[in-house]
Design a protein around this motif. Sequence first.
Motif, PDB file in Angstrom:
ATOM      1  N   CYS A   1       0.827  -1.228   0.000  1.00 58.42           N
ATOM      2  CA  CYS A   1       0.000   0.000   0.000  1.00 58.42           C
ATOM      3  C   CYS A   1       0.850   1.262   0.000  1.00 58.42           C
ATOM      4  O   CYS A   1       0.983   1.939  -0.997  1.00 58.42           O
ATOM      5  N   GLU A   2       1.369   1.581   1.157  1.00 54.31           N
ATOM      6  CA  GLU A   2       2.082   2.851   1.314  1.00 54.31           C
ATOM      7  C   GLU A   2       2.836   2.824   2.635  1.00 54.31           C
ATOM      8  O   GLU A   2       2.766   1.851   3.377  1.00 54.31           O
TER       9      GLU A   2
ATOM     10  N   ASN B   1       3.519   7.830  -0.025  1.00 56.83           N
ATOM     11  CA  ASN B   1       3.218   6.798  -1.025  1.00 56.83           C
ATOM     12  C   ASN B   1       4.500   6.105  -1.448  1.00 56.83           C
ATOM     13  O   ASN B   1       5.600   6.581  -1.165  1.00 56.83           O
TER      14      ASN B   1
ATOM     15  N   THR C   1       3.394   1.765  -9.091  1.00 53.86           N
ATOM     16  CA  THR C   1       2.871   2.350  -7.849  1.00 53.86           C
ATOM     17  C   THR C   1       1.449   1.835  -7.652  1.00 53.86           C
ATOM     18  O   THR C   1       0.719   1.643  -8.640  1.00 53.86           O
TER      19      THR C   1
ATOM     20  N   PRO D   1      -5.006   4.211  -6.859  1.00 54.00           N
ATOM     21  CA  PRO D   1      -5.715   4.949  -5.809  1.00 54.00           C
ATOM     22  C   PRO D   1      -6.712   4.086  -5.029  1.00 54.00           C
ATOM     23  O   PRO D   1      -6.971   4.340  -3.860  1.00 54.00           O
TER      24      PRO D   1
ATOM     25  N   ILE E   1      -4.777   3.513  -0.276  1.00 48.45           N
ATOM     26  CA  ILE E   1      -3.738   4.538  -0.162  1.00 48.45           C
ATOM     27  C   ILE E   1      -4.368   5.925  -0.139  1.00 48.45           C
ATOM     28  O   ILE E   1      -5.485   6.117  -0.630  1.00 48.45           O
TER      29      ILE E   1
ATOM     30  N   ASN F   1      -4.412   9.271  -1.888  1.00 44.15           N
ATOM     31  CA  ASN F   1      -4.039   9.651  -3.253  1.00 44.15           C
ATOM     32  C   ASN F   1      -3.157  10.896  -3.176  1.00 44.15           C
ATOM     33  O   ASN F   1      -3.615  12.027  -3.326  1.00 44.15           O
ATOM     34  N   GLY F   2      -1.909  10.670  -2.890  1.00 46.13           N
ATOM     35  CA  GLY F   2      -0.981  11.749  -2.578  1.00 46.13           C
ATOM     36  C   GLY F   2      -0.842  12.774  -3.695  1.00 46.13           C
ATOM     37  O   GLY F   2      -0.844  12.424  -4.884  1.00 46.13           O
TER      38      GLY F   2
ATOM     39  N   ARG G   1       2.479  12.182  -5.193  1.00 45.79           N
ATOM     40  CA  ARG G   1       2.355  11.001  -6.060  1.00 45.79           C
ATOM     41  C   ARG G   1       1.808  11.402  -7.425  1.00 45.79           C
ATOM     42  O   ARG G   1       2.363  11.056  -8.467  1.00 45.79           O
TER      43      ARG G   1
ATOM     44  N   GLU H   1       0.068   1.796 -12.719  1.00 42.81           N
ATOM     45  CA  GLU H   1      -0.632   1.990 -11.443  1.00 42.81           C
ATOM     46  C   GLU H   1      -1.371   0.693 -11.152  1.00 42.81           C
ATOM     47  O   GLU H   1      -2.534   0.535 -11.501  1.00 42.81           O
TER      48      GLU H   1
ATOM     49  N   GLY I   1       5.937  12.134  -0.780  1.00 44.43           N
ATOM     50  CA  GLY I   1       4.954  12.810   0.063  1.00 44.43           C
ATOM     51  C   GLY I   1       5.349  14.254   0.252  1.00 44.43           C
ATOM     52  O   GLY I   1       6.485  14.639  -0.041  1.00 44.43           O
TER      53      GLY I   1
END
Length: 308
Positions: free
Chosen positions: A193-194, A199, A210, A213, A217, A219-220, A223, A239, A257
Motif C-alpha cells: 500500500c504505502e 506513497n 505504484t 488509488p 492509499i 491519493n498523494g 504522487r 498503477e 509525500g
Amino acid sequence: MATSKNFPFAYIHKKICKTDDAVISIQCKAIQYGLGCFSGIRGFWNSNKKNLYIFRLKDHFERFRESAKILGMQLEMDYKKFEKVIMELLKKNKVKEDVYIRPTLYSGSTQLTPRFDNEGDDVAIYMISLKEYFKAGEGLNVCVSSWRRFDDDVFSVKAKMTGAYSSSALAKTEAIKNGFDEPIFLNRDGKVCEASGANIFGIKDGVVWTPPPGSNILNGITRRSLLSLFEKIGIPVREENFDRSMLYTFDEAFLSGTAAKVAAIRSVDRRIIGNGKEGPLTKKVSDLYSKAATCELKGFEKWCTPTK
Ligand SMILES: Cc1ncc(COP(=O)(O)O)c(C=O)c1O
C-alpha cells in the motif's frame, strides 16, 4: 529526522494569534476521539527569485474539503479564505525559507458522544520550518509492517483523518524500535500500500510501479505530481497492485509525500534495493520535482502559488 522550528503565529477560532495561545479544550472530540482531518502543505523558498512558492495549494484545499465531506464535518472556509489566511500567516511569520503548513479541521465540540455532526468544527493552521523529513542522502531502510493498512470500510483512507494516524504511529513505532526508518503497509489482500505518511513507488526494467488509488492509499498530491513528471519524460507507469516479493526485487524504489518529498529506499526487510544508492530514475524525477516545486520547471508553473 531533521529538527524543525515553530513559527510564532498561528490561526484558530477564526483569527490569527500566537502559536503558543492556539489551544483547545481537553474535553473536545478532537482530543478525546481524534475527530478531525488535516492537510500538510509545503512552501519552497526560491533564493534566485527571492520568493516563496506554495506547492499545489488549491489541490491541497480540495483534498481538505473532500476529507471534511467524507467525515461529514463543517468546513466553513472556501478556497479564497483559505489562501488569504495562509498568505497572511506567512507574512506575519516573515517566512523566507522552506516551510511546512499544517491546516487542521478539528471537532471542538465538548459533548461526550463520538459523532461528527455536532457544532464546533473549527480550522486551525500552524507552520514550521522544514527542510528534510527523512535524513537526506543515505536512503531509507524500510520494513514491511506487521500492522495491516485499514480498509476504507473501517476508516476512510481518503480522508486525512487525524485519529486514523494512530495506525501510522503503531507501524512507525514498531519499525523504529526494530531498527528501520519507516514501515510499509500491506493491505488485507497482502498487496503493498504505502508508508506511514508517504506513497511508494518501485522501478523495474525501466517501468515505474505504484499502487492504484483504489488500494487503501491516500491519493498523494506528490504522487500525482510525480506521475505527471514521469509522463513528461516518457517513462511508462503501471498503477497496479504488487506483492511484497516484487518490492524486494525492484531496481529502484522510493517514497513520495509532501513532508518526505522524494526519498530513495536503500533496503526493504534488509534486502538491498539495486546497488543501495539512489537510482538514476529516482534522481531524475526527484530533480524535476524540486524544480517544479520552486517554480523553475517550464510548463508546471501552475502548481506554484507565489507569495508575492
Ligand atoms: C498516509 C499517507 N500517504 C501518503 C501521503 C502523501 O501525500 P501527499 O503527497 O499529498 O503529501 C501522506 C502525506 O500526507 C500520508 O499521510
